[in-house]
Design a protein around this motif. Structure first.
Motif, short mmCIF file in Angstrom:
data_model
loop_
_atom_site.label_atom_id
_atom_site.label_comp_id
_atom_site.label_asym_id
_atom_site.label_seq_id
_atom_site.Cartn_x
_atom_site.Cartn_y
_atom_site.Cartn_z
N THR A 110 0.88 -1.18 0.07
CA THR A 110 -0.07 0.00 0.05
C THR A 110 1.00 1.12 0.03
O THR A 110 0.44 2.18 -0.68
CB THR A 110 -1.04 -0.14 1.13
N ALA A 111 2.11 1.11 0.55
CA ALA A 111 3.01 2.36 0.46
C ALA A 111 3.41 2.64 -1.01
O ALA A 111 3.60 3.79 -1.20
CB ALA A 111 4.26 2.06 1.39
N ASP A 112 3.46 1.67 -1.81
CA ASP A 112 3.86 1.76 -3.05
C ASP A 112 2.47 2.38 -3.91
O ASP A 112 2.80 3.28 -4.55
CB ASP A 112 4.16 0.43 -3.87
N VAL A 113 1.39 2.06 -3.57
CA VAL A 113 0.25 2.53 -4.17
C VAL A 113 0.35 3.98 -3.78
O VAL A 113 -0.08 4.91 -4.54
CB VAL A 113 -0.83 1.90 -3.69
N ASP A 114 0.46 4.31 -2.57
CA ASP A 114 0.46 5.76 -1.98
C ASP A 114 1.59 6.56 -2.87
O ASP A 114 1.23 7.74 -3.13
CB ASP A 114 1.03 5.79 -0.43
N GLU A 115 2.57 6.01 -3.28
CA GLU A 115 3.86 6.68 -3.92
C GLU A 115 3.17 7.01 -5.26
O GLU A 115 3.51 8.13 -5.72
CB GLU A 115 5.05 6.05 -3.83
N ILE A 116 2.44 6.11 -5.95
CA ILE A 116 2.02 6.15 -7.29
C ILE A 116 1.07 7.40 -7.27
O ILE A 116 0.84 8.14 -8.07
CB ILE A 116 1.66 4.80 -7.82
N LEU A 117 0.26 7.20 -6.13
CA LEU A 117 -0.81 8.18 -6.08
C LEU A 117 -0.42 9.59 -5.86
O LEU A 117 -0.86 10.75 -6.83
CB LEU A 117 -1.82 7.75 -4.99
N GLU A 118 0.68 9.84 -5.24
CA GLU A 118 1.06 11.08 -5.02
C GLU A 118 2.10 11.65 -6.16
O GLU A 118 1.73 12.76 -6.56
CB GLU A 118 1.77 11.08 -3.71
N ALA A 119 2.97 10.72 -6.32
CA ALA A 119 3.81 11.30 -7.52
C ALA A 119 3.42 11.17 -8.83
O ALA A 119 3.60 12.27 -9.49
CB ALA A 119 5.08 10.38 -7.38
N HIS A 120 2.64 10.24 -9.13
CA HIS A 120 2.12 10.16 -10.69
C HIS A 120 0.77 10.90 -10.81
O HIS A 120 0.68 11.79 -11.75
CB HIS A 120 2.15 8.74 -11.16
N LEU A 121 -0.12 10.69 -10.01
CA LEU A 121 -1.54 10.88 -10.34
C LEU A 121 -1.83 12.35 -9.65
O LEU A 121 -2.72 13.10 -10.02
CB LEU A 121 -2.50 9.92 -9.91
#
Ligand code: FES
Length: 120
Positions: free
Chosen positions: A89-100
């Protein structure tokens, strides 16, 4: 196929459309599957967090097999066509913040052109 939109295309309906593979194969299948590697939990988390963050124009959808099973759990974001392999879920958080949210990328989680499915 050209990279630029066709002039007759309407504007994109979503700013970003995320497809999270949730295909499940039987245990022991030679290709494995994203659901067997935990993608359903990551999909649920990503959908909920994207909503909580209020990311406008971002849609997170479950997908069937995206045919990069060996690298799963996989997700792909369009219109960029950028693929990621989040494990936590930390990886998902990173994608949400950085990419999206910020429009950047998370290179350490990206699949590249070198991540191709073995033939045969
Ligand atoms: S099972 Fe997820 S890409 Fe095929």
């Amino acid at each position: 196929m050209p990279d630029t939109p066709h002039p007759d295309d309407p504007p994109a309906y979503f700013r970003a459309h995320v497809f999270v593979c949730c295909n499940r194969r039987p245990d022991g299948h030679k290709r494995g599957s994203c659901a067997a590697r935990g993608s359903e939990r990551l999909r649920d988390y990503m959908k909920a967090r994207a909503k909580e963050l209020g990311l406008e124009g971002v849609r997170v959808n479950q997908a069937g097999c995206l045919d990069r099973c060996e690298f799963g759990p996989t997700l792909v974001i369009y219109p960029e066509g950028v693929w990621y392999r989040p494990e936590t879920t930390a990886d998902v958080d990173e994608i949400l913040e950085a990419h999206l949210r910020q429009g950047g990328r998370v290179p350490r989680l990206m699949l590249t052109e070198k991540d191709v499915v073995p033939k045969g």
